[in-house]
Each structure stands twice: as C-alpha cells, then as structure tokens.
Design an enzyme around this catalytic site. Structure first.
Site, mmCIF file in Angstrom:
data_model
loop_
_atom_site.group_PDB
_atom_site.id
_atom_site.type_symbol
_atom_site.label_atom_id
_atom_site.label_comp_id
_atom_site.label_asym_id
_atom_site.label_seq_id
_atom_site.Cartn_x
_atom_site.Cartn_y
_atom_site.Cartn_z
ATOM 1 C CB SER A 1 5.569 26.660 -17.610
ATOM 2 O OG SER A 1 6.149 27.727 -18.320
ATOM 3 C CG ASP B 1 7.221 31.843 -19.967
ATOM 4 O OD1 ASP B 1 6.647 31.936 -21.060
ATOM 5 O OD2 ASP B 1 6.628 31.572 -18.914
ATOM 6 C CG ASP C 1 9.085 25.649 -20.303
ATOM 7 O OD1 ASP C 1 9.675 26.414 -21.101
ATOM 8 O OD2 ASP C 1 8.468 26.072 -19.303
ATOM 9 C CG HIS C 2 6.582 27.128 -23.057
ATOM 10 N ND1 HIS C 2 6.810 28.479 -23.250
ATOM 11 C CD2 HIS C 2 6.429 26.976 -21.719
ATOM 12 C CE1 HIS C 2 6.786 29.104 -22.089
ATOM 13 N NE2 HIS C 2 6.568 28.217 -21.134
ATOM 14 C CG ASP D 1 9.688 28.671 -18.301
ATOM 15 O OD1 ASP D 1 8.752 29.012 -19.044
ATOM 16 O OD2 ASP D 1 9.555 27.856 -17.367
ATOM 17 C CE LYS E 1 7.845 30.411 -15.847
ATOM 18 N NZ LYS E 1 6.715 29.866 -16.637
ATOM 19 C CG ASP F 1 -2.002 32.711 -22.316
ATOM 20 O OD1 ASP F 1 -0.764 32.772 -22.301
ATOM 21 O OD2 ASP F 1 -2.675 32.410 -21.315
ATOM 22 C CG HIS G 1 3.529 30.060 -23.828
ATOM 23 N ND1 HIS G 1 3.032 29.061 -23.009
ATOM 24 C CD2 HIS G 1 4.108 30.952 -22.987
ATOM 25 C CE1 HIS G 1 3.308 29.332 -21.752
ATOM 26 N NE2 HIS G 1 3.963 30.482 -21.718
ATOM 27 C CG HIS H 1 4.222 35.637 -20.693
ATOM 28 N ND1 HIS H 1 3.466 35.196 -21.750
ATOM 29 C CD2 HIS H 1 4.544 34.519 -19.981
ATOM 30 C CE1 HIS H 1 3.328 33.882 -21.682
ATOM 31 N NE2 HIS H 1 3.974 33.448 -20.624
ATOM 32 N NE ARG I 1 -0.218 27.880 -16.629
ATOM 33 C CZ ARG I 1 0.636 28.542 -17.391
ATOM 34 N NH1 ARG I 1 0.450 28.578 -18.694
ATOM 35 N NH2 ARG I 1 1.662 29.178 -16.862
#
Length: 587
Positions: free
Chosen positions: A79, A428, A469-470, A26, A359, A169, A499, A432, A284
């Site tokens: 994700s 991930d 995934d990103h 991730d 996750k 974000d 991300h 963050h 989301r």
C-alpha cells in the site's frame, strides 16, 4: 519553487471544472476466476459492470516490482509504495531497494545515522527490533543479517535482537525457519567474541507493529518485553518460544504473544537500558511510527512506559518526513517532491481525501510523497473515520466502507471540491486475516461503496477513476509453480494472507471469461504477474477519451498524469505518461 513554477499547462482537448472521484480499492487485484478468488466469488455488480460495459475504459496496470520502485519483478507491491506511485507520478527507489543500495555500497555505515548509534557500541548494547521475515513488505531477513555482520565488524560487541514473527506477508509457520537461521547467525557471532542473542519476541499483529494509533496496547506489549524485560511467557531459547507458543496456545505467527528470553537464573538477557542503541530495522514506515514515538517523545502519554531509557535510537528509514520521525535513520528516504496533489492544489483544484484509520495515511501522507499535513488548508479537507479496534477485521468485514463512501458522496454533492479521493480498505485488511468467507463479504461491501460514489458522480456530471494499489483478495491460497493450491500435511489448503504476486499460466488464462478484447488479453500475456484494474467513466468524460494502446506496461505511476489530464491539465514532462488519449478531434 515560486508560484509560477507550479503552473500546469491546459490540456488542448479536455475541459476543466469536472468533479473527479478517485477511488482506490485496497488489495483488489485481477486473477483467474476460481473459488479462492474472493473478488470473483463475491457479488460485485458495480465493478463487474465497469469491466464489461466499455472495454476501452477499463484496463490493467502494474502494481509491483520495478513499476513501484522495488528491486525486482519478484517483489510484491504494498500500500505504501503503491500510494507513493499513485500520488508522485514518477517511480522512486523505495524501501527495500533503498536499503539494498546502501548496504551493497557500504554507504549505510558512513551516514550520520549509523555514526550516531555507533557511539553506544563501546559501553552499551545494540538492539535490533523488527519483523523477522523474508516477505519484503516490511523488512527482509537478509538485510538484518548484513546489518548484524556490519555492526559487529564496526565495534558492536554486545547485540540483542527483538523479533516480531510474520505469518502475514509469508506463510504461517515460517517463523520457525527464520528463527533457526537467525540463531545460527548469532551463534557464529558469539564464536567471534560478540555477545549476540535474541532478547524478546512476539507476533506482528499483537506486539509492537500497530499503525495509525489504532491500538496502543499492541505497542505497549512490545515496550514491556523489549524495554522492561517483562512478558507473560519466558524461555531460554527463541526457537523454543516460537514452537511452544504456537503449539500450546494454538496461535499463528501473526498473533504470537510477547515473550522474553531469560538466562539460567531467570533474568532477562536483553532489556533496553540507558546508554544502549536501538535500531528498528523495518524499512516500511506505517507500522514503525508508533514505536518511534514511544522511543523519541519525552512527553509521551499513550501508555505508561514505566522507564524511558536514555538511548540512541535510529530507524532503518525515516518513517514520517513531516514529523521528522525518527530524528535519526540509517538510510535517507526518497525525496518525493512535486506530487500530483500539490500541483493540483496550486492550480486551484479543491481536494477532499478520506479513509478509515488503517488506510487514512495512504490517501494523505503516502499520496503526498511521505508528507504529513496539508499543502493548503483552505484548498484541502482530510477526513479520518475511526477503524474498529480490539477485533480482527474479519469479525466486521464491511469495516467502514459505506461510511467512507457516504463521506465521499457528501463531498461530491457539496460542490466544494473538484477532486474527491478515497481508499476502501476491505479487500486488503480482511484479506490479510486469511478468512475467505469474510473476505468475500469484504469485497461485496467495497463494491457497494463504489456504487455510492459513482451514483453521486452521475448526479453532478462528473468523472470517476477506480483503481487499486496491489493485489490480495483475488487469491487466498498459496500456490505451486503450476498455479495449483498447496496443501498442508493434513491435506488442507494453505491459506495465503499476504499480498499477491502470482504467476498466471497460459492454461489458466484460457479459462478467463472476462477478457473480451485482444487488447486486454495482450496485457496478460506481456506480464504474467498480478495486476490491478483501472476504470474511468462518468457523464463528464468526453466520448473520445479512451485508454491508450501504446503504453502496455503502464503502472500505478501513470495514474497521476491521467488524473491531471482529466482535470484539464497537461502533466509535467518528467511524469510517467498518461494512460488516456482523446480520439475525437471535434471535442
């Protein structure tokens, strides 16, 4: 579909029966090596070897924008949409795009969800709760603006907004500008006779937006402010609240403490009460499920709600299709059916899926097309490892990577499963936090986890597929259009906590030492946005299997057909094409 409809055709050149380990790292993108690329800086010998040993079995795929169903190429992946694409094998309109289409056509106001909340407009207050941001991962400010305008035009005469500040974000500190924009919109509504105000707020990681039941106290802090009108900080204006709390408490947008807005008498201006309507405007799902449960479940026992108001509640989308949660929503979700996992289970592939709490839903719920539970309990086993709670993830950047890998290893060696699927969250979740040193350690731990899994695959003669995934951990600074790090007023770099969706200039590309073939280099030139790797290998992989060169714009949705091929099956005809081919006709 009847049982015969699920039958997959055998692949003419690939054998069945091999154990396949499917590993999702991730937040693990590919970017220019530099000091802010934590994946490059970290000790990652396992992932480095996958890239260098056999270039024909390592490549990059798209994990953002239209490749995962988002509106434009400027929309960063996340994700949820990433795992939807990985599991579905096709590209569905997702999140923001679904909402954009519904708002642009006006259809959102004609569907049952809006009609449901509209019944409260005449005598009650319409409340909006969600992330105030233009990041496009959980919500978008422009969508809230359109909803405010549309609701007011359709009879909402009293509106309250409960804001959650971002800084994850989007750039930390951007909350001030977002609040100013919102306050201006609400002022314009007041000039038209609509009683519209901000009622409460708080930072996304401290108020309301927890996920996977990791810390119900986060939701409780939001409940107390939004429903009870109680918070440790009270202000008469939202802009004052955000500015003073940031300055006086030295906290960032993500962790802003809860506050309520009060009138001149100190009375909260907008607690949620009987007869009101509430909309959570995030599109989301993951960080809205818990607050949705608090609003909908009469027998809720996760914390003392004190009051359980009789309201009309709707989500922007339905956040859990299996739980039917919430029961009302403004925009219908994409109908993702016939996922790769479901096909494989129907074709005898026993499946094991595992991650830690933060996750776990991604390798189960999102992978299976926004569906909770098993397709067949006798054929599947899902294991959730509890995440650390009460601390930020940079405190223990190793997270549960090794525990996840050990569970996967045991599943591989057990001989019970033909597919072992895991998500390694470190890149991930630690990325963050914006803590570069911790993220370097997180990447190291993720690499160690991959080694444990690959070693087990070696023992059983299986196949591995390692992807992501990103992006996130591969670039930890905000950059200008030339790719140079941005500095704040004190001359320090601006940390990137979101991300990634970075432009890679041709000058930067000339310095990338890892690119060893013209084939891989062309992937970079064709698409300058961040991509993620995919690597295949293991003793069970036939010598003639390699990545195709005629799918240069492949994305995460292509992985499903690829995995089906590796299991010895042809993918359904409407799936995105497989990334692999077999060039040895004697196999």
């Amino acid at each position: 579909m009847d049982d015969s409809s699920w039958k997959l055709a055998d692949h003419p050149k690939l054998q069945k029966g091999k154990v396949i380990a499917l590993v999702v790292l991730d937040g693990w993108g590919e970017a220019t090596p530099n000091q802010y690329n934590c994946i490059h800086v970290a000790e990652t010998p396992t992932m480095d070897s996958l890239k260098k040993v056999n270039p024909e079995r390592w490549r990059l795929v798209r994990a953002h924008g239209t490749a995962v169903g988002l509106p434009t190429e400027d929309d960063m992946g996340n994700s949820e949409v990433g795992h939807n694409a990985l599991g579905a094998g096709r590209i569905y309109a997702q999140g923001a795009k679904l909402v954009d289409l519904a708002l642009a056509s006006g259809r959102i106001y004609e569907e049952d969800g809006f009609k449901y909340i509209k019944d409260s407009f005449e005598t009650g207050t319409l409340h909006f709760i969600g992330l105030l941001s233009d990041g496009g991962v959980h919500s978008r400010l422009d969508q809230l603006q359109l909803l405010l305008k549309g609701a007011a035009e359709r009879g909402a005469n009293r509106i309250r907004v409960h804001i959650l500040t971002d800084g994850r974000d989007v750039l930390d500190g951007s909350s001030v500008g977002f609040v100013e924009t919102l306050e201006n919109d609400l002022f314009q509504l007041r000039e038209k006779g609509v009683d519209a105000r901000v009622a409460s707020g708080g930072g996304r990681m401290y108020v309301t937006m927890d996920r996977y039941e990791n810390d119900w106290n986060v939701v409780k802090r939001g409940w107390d402010a939004q429903i009870l009108g109680e918070a440790p900080h009270k202000f008469t204006k939202a802009i004052e609240a955000v500015k003073k709390l940031r300055e006086e408490l030295n906290v960032n947008d993500q962790y802003l403490p809860p506050f309520v807005i009060v009138d001149e008498h100190g009375k909260p201006v907008g607690p949620i009460v009987d007869g009101d309507a509430v909309v959570t405007f995030n599109f989301r799902a993951d960080r809205m499920v818990m607050i949705a449960k608090a609003f909908e479940y009469k027998d809720f026992d996760k914390f003392d709600r004190v009051r359980f108001p009789d309201i009309r509640y709707a989500g922007m989308l339905q956040y859990d299709g299996e739980l039917k949660l919430p029961s009302h929503y403004l925009v219908s979700p994409p109908e993702i059916e016939r996922t790769c996992g479901e096909y494989l289970v129907h074709n005898g592939i026993r499946t094991f899926a595992c991650s830690e709490t933060v996750k776990f839903g991604h390798v189960t719920f999102f992978w299976n097309g926004n569906r909770s539970g098993y397709f067949n309990e006798e054929m599947e086993e899902y294991v959730e490892i509890p995440s650390d709670s009460g601390i930020t993830f940079n405190v223990k950047p190793q997270m549960k990577a090794l525990e996840i890998a050990e569970k996967a290893r045991d599943a591989i060696l057990s001989g019970k499963f033909q597919q072992v699927r895991v998500n390694i969250p470190n890149g991930d979740m630690v990325g963050h936090t914006g803590d570069i040193n911790a993220t370097i350690l997180a990447c190291k731990a993720a690499d160690e986890a991959v080694k444990i899994i690959i070693d087990a695959i070696e023992q059983v003669g299986g196949i591995y597929v390692v992807t992501a995934d990103h992006g996130n951990a591969e670039d930890m600074v905000k950059r200008n259009k030339n790719g140079e790090p941005l500095l704040n007023k004190n001359g320090k770099i601006q940390i990137l906590t979101s991300h990634t969706l970075q432009h890679v200039s041709s000058k930067q590309m000339s310095r990338v030492r890892y690119i060893e073939t013209i084939h891989i280099f062309m992937f970079y030139l064709l698409f300058v946005k961040i991509k993620v790797p995919i690597a295949i290998g293991g003793p069970g992989l036939a010598p003639g299997v390699r990545f195709r060169k005629d799918v240069p714009d492949g994305g995460l949705a292509n992985v499903a057909a690829t995995v089906m091929n590796l299991h010895g099956f042809q993918a359904p005809s409407d799936y995105e094409p497989s990334l692999i081919e077999v060039v040895d006709d004697n196999y």
